[in-house]
Design an enzyme around this catalytic site. Structure first.
Site, PDB file in Angstrom:
ATOM      1  N   GLU A   4       3.057   1.539   7.498  1.00  0.00           N
ATOM      2  CA  GLU A   4       1.673   2.024   7.260  1.00  0.00           C
ATOM      3  C   GLU A   4       0.982   0.716   7.359  1.00  0.00           C
ATOM      4  O   GLU A   4      -0.573   0.862   7.913  1.00  0.00           O
ATOM      5  CB  GLU A   4       1.249   2.220   5.716  1.00  0.00           C
ATOM      6  CG  GLU A   4       1.912   3.877   5.531  1.00  0.00           C
ATOM      7  CD  GLU A   4       3.356   4.075   5.184  1.00  0.00           C
ATOM      8  OE1 GLU A   4       3.979   2.891   5.117  1.00  0.00           O
ATOM      9  OE2 GLU A   4       3.707   4.932   4.648  1.00  0.00           O
ATOM     10  N   PHE A  38       5.727  12.147  -8.915  1.00  0.00           N
ATOM     11  CA  PHE A  38       6.471  11.542  -7.586  1.00  0.00           C
ATOM     12  C   PHE A  38       5.514  11.091  -6.524  1.00  0.00           C
ATOM     13  O   PHE A  38       4.635  11.843  -6.331  1.00  0.00           O
ATOM     14  CB  PHE A  38       7.500  12.648  -7.132  1.00  0.00           C
ATOM     15  CG  PHE A  38       8.278  12.083  -5.996  1.00  0.00           C
ATOM     16  CD1 PHE A  38       9.009  11.144  -6.238  1.00  0.00           C
ATOM     17  CD2 PHE A  38       8.074  12.652  -4.946  1.00  0.00           C
ATOM     18  CE1 PHE A  38       9.717  10.186  -5.003  1.00  0.00           C
ATOM     19  CE2 PHE A  38       8.526  12.051  -3.674  1.00  0.00           C
ATOM     20  CZ  PHE A  38       9.389  11.197  -3.803  1.00  0.00           C
ATOM     21  N   GLN A  39       5.571   9.668  -6.378  1.00  0.00           N
ATOM     22  CA  GLN A  39       4.836   9.208  -5.447  1.00  0.00           C
ATOM     23  C   GLN A  39       3.256   9.058  -5.844  1.00  0.00           C
ATOM     24  O   GLN A  39       2.209   9.400  -5.091  1.00  0.00           O
ATOM     25  CB  GLN A  39       5.011   9.705  -4.128  1.00  0.00           C
ATOM     26  CG  GLN A  39       6.332   9.575  -3.493  1.00  0.00           C
ATOM     27  CD  GLN A  39       6.545   9.823  -2.003  1.00  0.00           C
ATOM     28  OE1 GLN A  39       5.831  10.664  -1.533  1.00  0.00           O
ATOM     29  NE2 GLN A  39       7.303   8.988  -1.233  1.00  0.00           N
ATOM     30  N   LYS A  52      -3.026  16.720  -2.637  1.00  0.00           N
ATOM     31  CA  LYS A  52      -2.246  17.777  -1.878  1.00  0.00           C
ATOM     32  C   LYS A  52      -2.743  19.092  -2.073  1.00  0.00           C
ATOM     33  O   LYS A  52      -2.902  19.829  -1.083  1.00  0.00           O
ATOM     34  CB  LYS A  52      -0.930  17.468  -2.304  1.00  0.00           C
ATOM     35  CG  LYS A  52      -0.032  18.566  -1.185  1.00  0.00           C
ATOM     36  CD  LYS A  52       1.566  18.011  -1.479  1.00  0.00           C
ATOM     37  CE  LYS A  52       2.482  18.882  -0.436  1.00  0.00           C
ATOM     38  NZ  LYS A  52       3.813  18.600  -0.613  1.00  0.00           N
ATOM     39  N   MET A  67       1.578 -24.136   9.304  1.00  0.00           N
ATOM     40  CA  MET A  67       0.722 -24.577   8.626  1.00  0.00           C
ATOM     41  C   MET A  67       0.888 -25.191   7.146  1.00  0.00           C
ATOM     42  O   MET A  67       0.586 -26.015   6.504  1.00  0.00           O
ATOM     43  CB  MET A  67      -0.489 -23.595   8.390  1.00  0.00           C
ATOM     44  CG  MET A  67      -1.810 -24.161   7.810  1.00  0.00           C
ATOM     45  SD  MET A  67      -2.546 -25.511   8.810  1.00  0.00           S
ATOM     46  CE  MET A  67      -3.671 -24.615  10.009  1.00  0.00           C
TER      47      MET A  67
END
Lengths: 572, 173
Positions: free
Chosen positions: A63, A125-126, A175, A484
């Site tokens: 993602e 869940f999630q 959902k 750096m």
């Protein structure tokens, strides 16, 4: 979405919330979505599959890759980037990109799935509190409460993301709302009483500015990304050509003014040119167009533009006076403000002595780098790429040494060629951003200049390059170190190189090969010089592992806590 | 310095979180908050008392608040003539012997007794924060069992005096 292997599926008779969402995206003229599927967005992916609309979905392999690609897309196309990810881990993997887009004012609409409203708040869940997590790093966010309001929210989201000071807008979609049939939608026009950006300048403030320009003996213009967002590059060039005012730039403003113009002094700030920093220190009028006086530009504020009347043109009133006291504030779109300034300016400054002084300084204090007997330094390699590509490709970077060297030695003559993570300073930004740039501008040459550290954070997107045969050129400036960090440890931590030397790394050529991409490893200047032109200009994806000298540091430099007039490493 | 800021906001879920989150992120210290609905449907009003270092910080706060899409209007009331009130409920240890005495103390504050039990007494008082503080100080020797305060709420007076006469109206100077 056009899919080759699409079976003759039957569409449900009634539209679902997800269909309504897809219709709303089509209405916004979305042509590309960067995303990754998952449980909570199954209905949306199903609607995409069924849709006849002509837009592409780019399946990145993480993602974070999707959102950086969308940022690159938005940056070069000046169009809102669209990202789609699932709930929970899908959404949290986007966080770095959302924060990055917020800091660098990039317009994104980020669609996240959410668990069904029936289980929200139960640690399902999630499930993650995406609204809570993203509130401080978005311009605005929404959680959709019913499919009825979806079209209006999408309209608002695109409007908010792309107008005023651009920024990311998150739309969190449970959902059940995307899955269930939707019989009625709110098609009324939106009204946002709390969001009315000021686009046009107050003419009286511009009058003051025009007067200040006339009076100035040592005027200076500072360009920020606001010049690009406001489409002000042409009118800026007209003004500078006519009144011959020197120009410096922030990191993100590079390309807003042609770097090969005689009035351009180079970038200012921590690793800016000595002449730019001294010009800011000595000028009597500083006209900031669309920059936010970030600390990497200003250094210690006590020493910043002490002698100057400060004028600040910004579409975001909160930026004016935030860090630097401002005498002439102009809240406006940069293009509108500069057009009005051009109209009102009748007489320029009398400042030949100032121009002579800066010209001499530029001659006396050019940017420099070491030329070792053997091996190559990254600055030289960047310069070589610049020359062999005639300085005109789109260039993306991560953060760190290679980013500063690209800013110093790649001279952008046109706007929207330079894509870098400035505010947040995100490693792993450059390569996926290049993928997004290439998809946005298929005809343009896109080069990802990345470090070996940053590239290893998001290299999974090689799959997208392979899959779509994108002719992205990946140049790894490989010093086998986090350059750096190593430099700061050398300078400020008595050479205690704690976890910054990373000798163990993959064989990048074999890695490229495993993705079906041509890979090359160059260790000498001769190898690099003889092949880089061809490799940068052919139509294939290419990965180059350019071995550069580890000990090379970015100079000149303003040490932390000092004023920008106090630079070290000004000369070899 | 303490400042009173009122916000007119869209009454949407998360708007309070948005505003307090912003103050937290930009390191502004909130002394009190009160929130309620207004005469307009869907519009709420928040009153904050914040402690800021100087006028520049205050300007930054109002600008940042104004940037929030759900915030419709931000008003810094501190330099205006305002009417500001807070409500407090105080539960004190009291027995039949001290009840009358307490009654005598709260009367000049126009506070009222709202609950009595065998060993305690609850009073309600409305006013400016300093008045409430004064009453609390006077009641403390009896033993305070509990205090609940609403935080300040405020709006500007119908008539705004000229700058010269302002100080006498000002609340937080």
């Amino acid at each position: 979405m056009k899919l080759d292997m699409k079976p003759a599926g039957t569409a449900p008779a009634t539209k679902t919330g997800a269909d309504v969402l897809v219709d709303a995206l089509v209405e916004q003229q979305v042509d590309t979505i960067f995303g990754y599927p998952g449980g909570a967005v199954l209905p949306i992916y199903d609607a995409l599959y069924r849709s006849e609309a002509d837009f592409q979905h780019i399946l990145t392999r993480h993602e974070q890759g999707a959102i950086h690609a969308a940022e690159g897309y938005a940056r070069v196309k000046r169009k809102t980037g669209v990202v789609l990810a699932t709930s929970g881990p899908g959404a949290t993997n986007l966080i770095t990109g959302i924060a990055d887009a917020m800091m660098d004012s990039l317009p994104l609409v980020v669609l996240t799935g959410q668990v069904a409203t029936t289980v929200t708040g139960t640690d399902a869940f999630q499930e993650a509190d995406v609204m809570g997590i993203t509130t401080p790093i978005t311009k605005h966010n929404y959680q959709v409460q019913s499919a009825y309001e979806l079209p209006k929210i999408i309209k608002e989201a695109f409007h908010i993301a792309s107008t005023g000071r651009p920024g990311p807008v998150v739309v969190d979609i449970p959902k059940d709302i995307s899955a269930n049939p939707c019989f009625d939608t709110d098609e009324s026009p939106f009204h946002l009483p709390g969001y009315q950006p000021t686009i046009n300048p107050n003419p009286l403030q511009i009058k003051k500015l025009a007067e200040a320009v006339k009076q100035a003996k040592k005027p200076l213009v500072l360009t920020g990304a606001g010049v690009l967002h406001g489409g002000a590059t042409d009118v800026l060039l007209d003004i500078i050509n006519e009144y011959r005012i020197p120009v410096t730039s922030t990191l993100l403003g590079l390309g807003a003014f042609p770097a090969d113009h005689e009035m351009f002094l180079g970038m200012a700030g921590m690793h800016g040119t000595y002449t730019s920093n001294m010009a800011i220190t000595d000028c009597d009028l500083l006209i900031n167009v669309g920059a936010r006086f970030d600390d990497r530009l200003t250094g210690n504020l006590e020493h910043f533009a002490k002698n100057a009347v400060v004028a600040h043109i910004d579409i975001d009133p909160a930026e004016i006076g935030k860090n630097v006291p401002t005498h002439i504030p102009v809240v406006s779109d940069s293009g509108a403000a500069l057009k009005e300034l051009k109209r009102q300016l009748k007489e320029g400054p009398d400042h030949q002595a100032w121009l002579d002084e800066l010209k001499q300084s530029s001659k006396d204090y050019p940017l420099w780098y070491n030329t070792p007997k053997e091996g190559m330094v990254a600055q030289w390699a960047i310069k070589e790429i610049h020359e062999k590509t005639k300085g005109d490709p789109i260039v993306t970077t991560d953060v760190g040494q290679h980013q500063m060297w690209a800013a110093q030695f790649f001279h952008f003559r046109r706007p929207d060629r330079w894509v870098t993570s400035g505010g947040l300073g995100t490693m792993g930004f450059g390569f996926p951003a290049a993928v997004g740039c290439q998809l946005a501008e298929p005809e343009e040459r896109v080069i990802a200049l990345v470090g070996d550290g940053g590239f290893q954070m998001t290299l999974q997107e090689l799959s997208v390059v392979q899959e779509r045969n994108l002719p992205v050129k990946i140049v790894i400036l490989n010093n086998q170190a986090l350059g750096m960090v190593r430099q700061w440890q050398e300078e400020f931590y008595e050479e205690r190189y704690s976890e910054s030397i990373v000798g163990c790394q993959p064989d990048f050529v074999k890695l490229a090969d495993s993705y079906g991409i041509q890979g090359y490893k160059f260790e000498t200047r001769e190898e690099f010089e003889s092949q880089i032109g061809e490799l940068m200009n052919n139509d294939q994806p290419v990965l180059i592992d350019a071995r550069v000298i580890q000990q090379e540091n970015v100079f000149p430099m303003v040490p932390p806590g000092r004023g920008i007039n106090d630079m070290v490493g000004v000369k070899p | 310095m303490k400042r009173i800021v009122t916000l007119v906001v869209q009454n949407r879920s998360g708007v309070l979180n948005r505003v307090t989150g912003l103050m937290h992120k930009r390191q502004f210290n909130i002394e009190s908050i009160s929130v309620g609905r207004t005469e307009q449907e869907g519009i709420s009003k928040m009153t904050f008392v914040v402690d800021v270092e100087d006028h520049r910080k205050m300007e930054q706060l109002t600008k940042q608040l104004n940037k929030q899409i759900d915030v419709i209007k931000v008003t810094d009331l501190s330099d205006k003539a305002v009417v500001a009130r807070e409500l407090a409920m105080i539960k004190i240890v009291a027995n039949p012997g001290t009840r009358n005495e307490i009654q005598g103390i709260i009367e000049p504050f126009r506070a009222s007794v709202i609950d009595v039990s065998k060993d305690s007494l609850s009073v309600q008082v409305t006013g400016k924060p300093d008045k409430i503080e004064a009453l609390i100080d006077l009641l403390r020797p009896y033993g305070i069992k509990d205090i609940a305060r609403t935080g300040l709420t405020a709006f500007s007076r119908g008539h705004q005096p000229q700058a010269a006469e302002l100080t006498q109206y000002s609340l937080l100077k």
